[in-house]
Design a protein around this motif. Structure first.
Motif, PDB file in Angstrom:
ATOM      1  N   LYS A 126      -6.824  -6.991   6.662  1.00 47.21           N
ATOM      2  CA  LYS A 126      -7.442  -8.314   6.676  1.00 47.21           C
ATOM      3  C   LYS A 126      -7.229  -8.972   5.315  1.00 47.21           C
ATOM      4  O   LYS A 126      -6.711  -8.357   4.384  1.00 47.21           O
ATOM      5  CB  LYS A 126      -8.930  -8.189   6.980  1.00 47.21           C
ATOM      6  CG  LYS A 126      -9.194  -7.607   8.360  1.00 47.21           C
ATOM      7  CD  LYS A 126     -10.666  -7.504   8.629  1.00 47.21           C
ATOM      8  CE  LYS A 126     -10.857  -6.930  10.028  1.00 47.21           C
ATOM      9  NZ  LYS A 126     -12.160  -6.396  10.258  1.00 47.21           N
ATOM     10  N   THR A 127      -7.647 -10.197   5.195  1.00 47.38           N
ATOM     11  CA  THR A 127      -7.501 -10.927   3.938  1.00 47.38           C
ATOM     12  C   THR A 127      -8.206 -10.206   2.799  1.00 47.38           C
ATOM     13  O   THR A 127      -7.698 -10.152   1.675  1.00 47.38           O
ATOM     14  CB  THR A 127      -8.064 -12.351   4.088  1.00 47.38           C
ATOM     15  OG1 THR A 127      -7.411 -12.984   5.193  1.00 47.38           O
ATOM     16  CG2 THR A 127      -7.828 -13.170   2.840  1.00 47.38           C
ATOM     17  N   SER A 128      -9.359  -9.617   3.070  1.00 53.44           N
ATOM     18  CA  SER A 128     -10.099  -8.907   2.017  1.00 53.44           C
ATOM     19  C   SER A 128      -9.310  -7.707   1.487  1.00 53.44           C
ATOM     20  O   SER A 128      -9.383  -7.380   0.302  1.00 53.44           O
ATOM     21  CB  SER A 128     -11.457  -8.447   2.538  1.00 53.44           C
ATOM     22  OG  SER A 128     -11.300  -7.570   3.639  1.00 53.44           O
ATOM     23  N   HIS A 129      -8.519  -7.073   2.360  1.00 58.05           N
ATOM     24  CA  HIS A 129      -7.713  -5.940   1.921  1.00 58.05           C
ATOM     25  C   HIS A 129      -6.554  -6.413   1.046  1.00 58.05           C
ATOM     26  O   HIS A 129      -6.209  -5.768   0.066  1.00 58.05           O
ATOM     27  CB  HIS A 129      -7.203  -5.151   3.124  1.00 58.05           C
ATOM     28  CG  HIS A 129      -8.308  -4.678   3.999  1.00 58.05           C
ATOM     29  ND1 HIS A 129      -8.399  -5.016   5.325  1.00 58.05           N
ATOM     30  CD2 HIS A 129      -9.408  -3.936   3.731  1.00 58.05           C
ATOM     31  CE1 HIS A 129      -9.487  -4.481   5.839  1.00 58.05           C
ATOM     32  NE2 HIS A 129     -10.118  -3.831   4.891  1.00 58.05           N
ATOM     33  N   LEU A 130      -5.959  -7.546   1.399  1.00 55.50           N
ATOM     34  CA  LEU A 130      -4.902  -8.118   0.572  1.00 55.50           C
ATOM     35  C   LEU A 130      -5.447  -8.459  -0.811  1.00 55.50           C
ATOM     36  O   LEU A 130      -4.807  -8.187  -1.822  1.00 55.50           O
ATOM     37  CB  LEU A 130      -4.309  -9.359   1.230  1.00 55.50           C
ATOM     38  CG  LEU A 130      -3.264 -10.117   0.404  1.00 55.50           C
ATOM     39  CD1 LEU A 130      -2.065  -9.237   0.103  1.00 55.50           C
ATOM     40  CD2 LEU A 130      -2.837 -11.382   1.121  1.00 55.50           C
ATOM     41  N   LEU A 131      -6.641  -9.006  -0.865  1.00 58.35           N
ATOM     42  CA  LEU A 131      -7.248  -9.335  -2.157  1.00 58.35           C
ATOM     43  C   LEU A 131      -7.503  -8.080  -2.989  1.00 58.35           C
ATOM     44  O   LEU A 131      -7.299  -8.075  -4.207  1.00 58.35           O
ATOM     45  CB  LEU A 131      -8.553 -10.114  -1.943  1.00 58.35           C
ATOM     46  CG  LEU A 131      -8.397 -11.489  -1.298  1.00 58.35           C
ATOM     47  CD1 LEU A 131      -9.762 -12.099  -1.003  1.00 58.35           C
ATOM     48  CD2 LEU A 131      -7.572 -12.413  -2.183  1.00 58.35           C
ATOM     49  N   ALA A 132      -7.935  -6.995  -2.325  1.00 60.21           N
ATOM     50  CA  ALA A 132      -8.162  -5.733  -3.036  1.00 60.21           C
ATOM     51  C   ALA A 132      -6.851  -5.180  -3.589  1.00 60.21           C
ATOM     52  O   ALA A 132      -6.794  -4.716  -4.739  1.00 60.21           O
ATOM     53  CB  ALA A 132      -8.821  -4.720  -2.103  1.00 60.21           C
ATOM     54  N   VAL A 133      -5.781  -5.251  -2.804  1.00 61.78           N
ATOM     55  CA  VAL A 133      -4.477  -4.766  -3.256  1.00 61.78           C
ATOM     56  C   VAL A 133      -3.968  -5.622  -4.420  1.00 61.78           C
ATOM     57  O   VAL A 133      -3.406  -5.107  -5.378  1.00 61.78           O
ATOM     58  CB  VAL A 133      -3.471  -4.737  -2.082  1.00 61.78           C
ATOM     59  CG1 VAL A 133      -2.061  -4.461  -2.562  1.00 61.78           C
ATOM     60  CG2 VAL A 133      -3.885  -3.692  -1.059  1.00 61.78           C
ATOM     61  N   ILE A 170       0.837  -1.201   0.000  1.00 63.15           N
ATOM     62  CA  ILE A 170       0.000   0.000   0.000  1.00 63.15           C
ATOM     63  C   ILE A 170       0.870   1.249   0.000  1.00 63.15           C
ATOM     64  O   ILE A 170       0.593   2.213  -0.712  1.00 63.15           O
ATOM     65  CB  ILE A 170      -0.974  -0.010   1.195  1.00 63.15           C
ATOM     66  CG1 ILE A 170      -2.003  -1.133   1.014  1.00 63.15           C
ATOM     67  CG2 ILE A 170      -1.678   1.339   1.332  1.00 63.15           C
ATOM     68  CD1 ILE A 170      -2.918  -1.349   2.203  1.00 63.15           C
ATOM     69  N   GLY A 171       1.951   1.232   0.760  1.00 60.71           N
ATOM     70  CA  GLY A 171       2.874   2.371   0.768  1.00 60.71           C
ATOM     71  C   GLY A 171       3.453   2.632  -0.611  1.00 60.71           C
ATOM     72  O   GLY A 171       3.559   3.780  -1.057  1.00 60.71           O
ATOM     73  N   SER A 172       3.823   1.578  -1.312  1.00 61.79           N
ATOM     74  CA  SER A 172       4.359   1.720  -2.669  1.00 61.79           C
ATOM     75  C   SER A 172       3.301   2.246  -3.623  1.00 61.79           C
ATOM     76  O   SER A 172       3.587   3.075  -4.487  1.00 61.79           O
ATOM     77  CB  SER A 172       4.884   0.376  -3.169  1.00 61.79           C
ATOM     78  OG  SER A 172       5.953  -0.057  -2.374  1.00 61.79           O
ATOM     79  N   LEU A 173       2.077   1.768  -3.468  1.00 62.31           N
ATOM     80  CA  LEU A 173       0.984   2.247  -4.323  1.00 62.31           C
ATOM     81  C   LEU A 173       0.669   3.714  -4.036  1.00 62.31           C
ATOM     82  O   LEU A 173       0.311   4.459  -4.954  1.00 62.31           O
ATOM     83  CB  LEU A 173      -0.257   1.382  -4.128  1.00 62.31           C
ATOM     84  CG  LEU A 173      -0.173  -0.031  -4.685  1.00 62.31           C
ATOM     85  CD1 LEU A 173      -1.382  -0.852  -4.249  1.00 62.31           C
ATOM     86  CD2 LEU A 173      -0.051  -0.014  -6.203  1.00 62.31           C
ATOM     87  N   MET A 174       0.796   4.140  -2.774  1.00 64.76           N
ATOM     88  CA  MET A 174       0.549   5.544  -2.440  1.00 64.76           C
ATOM     89  C   MET A 174       1.513   6.454  -3.198  1.00 64.76           C
ATOM     90  O   MET A 174       1.147   7.530  -3.650  1.00 64.76           O
ATOM     91  CB  MET A 174       0.682   5.777  -0.927  1.00 64.76           C
ATOM     92  CG  MET A 174      -0.420   5.166  -0.100  1.00 64.76           C
ATOM     93  SD  MET A 174      -2.043   5.851  -0.431  1.00 64.76           S
ATOM     94  CE  MET A 174      -1.905   7.454   0.326  1.00 64.76           C
ATOM     95  N   TYR A 175       2.766   6.024  -3.334  1.00 65.86           N
ATOM     96  CA  TYR A 175       3.728   6.821  -4.100  1.00 65.86           C
ATOM     97  C   TYR A 175       3.384   6.799  -5.585  1.00 65.86           C
ATOM     98  O   TYR A 175       3.545   7.787  -6.283  1.00 65.86           O
ATOM     99  CB  TYR A 175       5.154   6.309  -3.873  1.00 65.86           C
ATOM    100  CG  TYR A 175       6.174   7.108  -4.628  1.00 65.86           C
ATOM    101  CD1 TYR A 175       6.466   8.420  -4.262  1.00 65.86           C
ATOM    102  CD2 TYR A 175       6.824   6.567  -5.731  1.00 65.86           C
ATOM    103  CE1 TYR A 175       7.388   9.168  -4.974  1.00 65.86           C
ATOM    104  CE2 TYR A 175       7.751   7.309  -6.437  1.00 65.86           C
ATOM    105  CZ  TYR A 175       8.021   8.608  -6.060  1.00 65.86           C
ATOM    106  OH  TYR A 175       8.926   9.352  -6.764  1.00 65.86           O
ATOM    107  N   LEU A 176       2.887   5.686  -6.061  1.00 71.56           N
ATOM    108  CA  LEU A 176       2.579   5.545  -7.483  1.00 71.56           C
ATOM    109  C   LEU A 176       1.433   6.450  -7.925  1.00 71.56           C
ATOM    110  O   LEU A 176       1.370   6.852  -9.080  1.00 71.56           O
ATOM    111  CB  LEU A 176       2.242   4.076  -7.795  1.00 71.56           C
ATOM    112  CG  LEU A 176       2.046   3.705  -9.255  1.00 71.56           C
ATOM    113  CD1 LEU A 176       3.319   3.955 -10.056  1.00 71.56           C
ATOM    114  CD2 LEU A 176       1.637   2.253  -9.365  1.00 71.56           C
ATOM    115  N   THR A 209      -9.110   3.763  -5.004  1.00 68.77           N
ATOM    116  CA  THR A 209      -9.023   2.417  -4.438  1.00 68.77           C
ATOM    117  C   THR A 209      -7.810   2.256  -3.526  1.00 68.77           C
ATOM    118  O   THR A 209      -7.885   1.587  -2.496  1.00 68.77           O
ATOM    119  CB  THR A 209      -8.987   1.341  -5.543  1.00 68.77           C
ATOM    120  OG1 THR A 209      -7.929   1.637  -6.453  1.00 68.77           O
ATOM    121  CG2 THR A 209     -10.291   1.276  -6.291  1.00 68.77           C
ATOM    122  N   VAL A 210      -6.693   2.875  -3.877  1.00 66.12           N
ATOM    123  CA  VAL A 210      -5.506   2.796  -3.024  1.00 66.12           C
ATOM    124  C   VAL A 210      -5.771   3.497  -1.694  1.00 66.12           C
ATOM    125  O   VAL A 210      -5.429   2.980  -0.626  1.00 66.12           O
ATOM    126  CB  VAL A 210      -4.274   3.392  -3.734  1.00 66.12           C
ATOM    127  CG1 VAL A 210      -3.096   3.531  -2.779  1.00 66.12           C
ATOM    128  CG2 VAL A 210      -3.880   2.531  -4.926  1.00 66.12           C
TER     129      VAL A 210
END
Length: 167
Positions: A71-78, A43-49, A59-60
């Motif tokens: 949670k697992t659902s957040h990992l799936l979203a990422v 998520i940190g890497s996506l925030m920079y992107l 979505t990020v």
């Protein structure tokens, strides 16, 4: 020194009719780096992107809200975001040279849009001519009791100094 082509992870292509900003190399690096196990770093890497990819900003930011206890659902979203990025690696921002220098801002707020705590979400973007220069999406800190109040909270937070001067 020559033309600027790379700055803080941003690739800059200067052309006769404008400038294109992207992060292709950075995206390739983070796609290779993560084996989909470290959600917080992802998520940190996506925030920079999102500096050059407004298409993934909402979505990020939604995933970042749960970064402390993912949670697992957040990992799936990422993972879905990464799959999308893998298919669309070369998107970026285009700034045309012939755009007029007129500052225009748009803002919007929903009423109780966050299902967990009923807080409103504020979104906005600013253009200089037809060039996007800034965008944001933020959950409000207070719970509004009406649509009008949600819009007022946005106006007060964006233009608080101007509102106080006019009163």
């Amino acid at each position: 020194m020559g033309e600027l082509t790379f700055f803080l992870g941003l690739q800059v292509q200067q052309k006769e009719d404008g400038i294109f900003i992207s992060q292709d190399k950075y995206l390739a690096k983070i796609l290779k780096k993560f084996n989909y196990s470290d959600v917080k770093s992802m998520i940190g890497s996506l925030m920079y992107l999102i500096a050059s990819r407004p298409d993934i900003m909402f979505t990020v930011c939604a995933c970042a809200r749960f970064q402390v206890t993912p949670k697992t659902s957040h990992l799936l979203a990422v993972k879905r975001i990464f799959r999308y990025l893998k298919c669309k690696p070369t998107l970026g921002l285009w700034y045309s040279r012939d755009s007029p220098l007129e500052l225009v801002a748009y803002t919007d707020s929903d009423y109780a849009g966050a299902t967990q705590d009923r807080k409103s979400t504020t979104r906005g973007c600013q253009f200089l001519g037809n060039k996007l220069i800034s965008w944001q999406c933020k959950k409000q800190t207070v719970v509004a009791t009406s649509t009008t109040e949600a819009e007022y909270v946005v106006a007060a937070s964006c233009c608080g100094q101007v509102l106080w001067i006019q009163n």
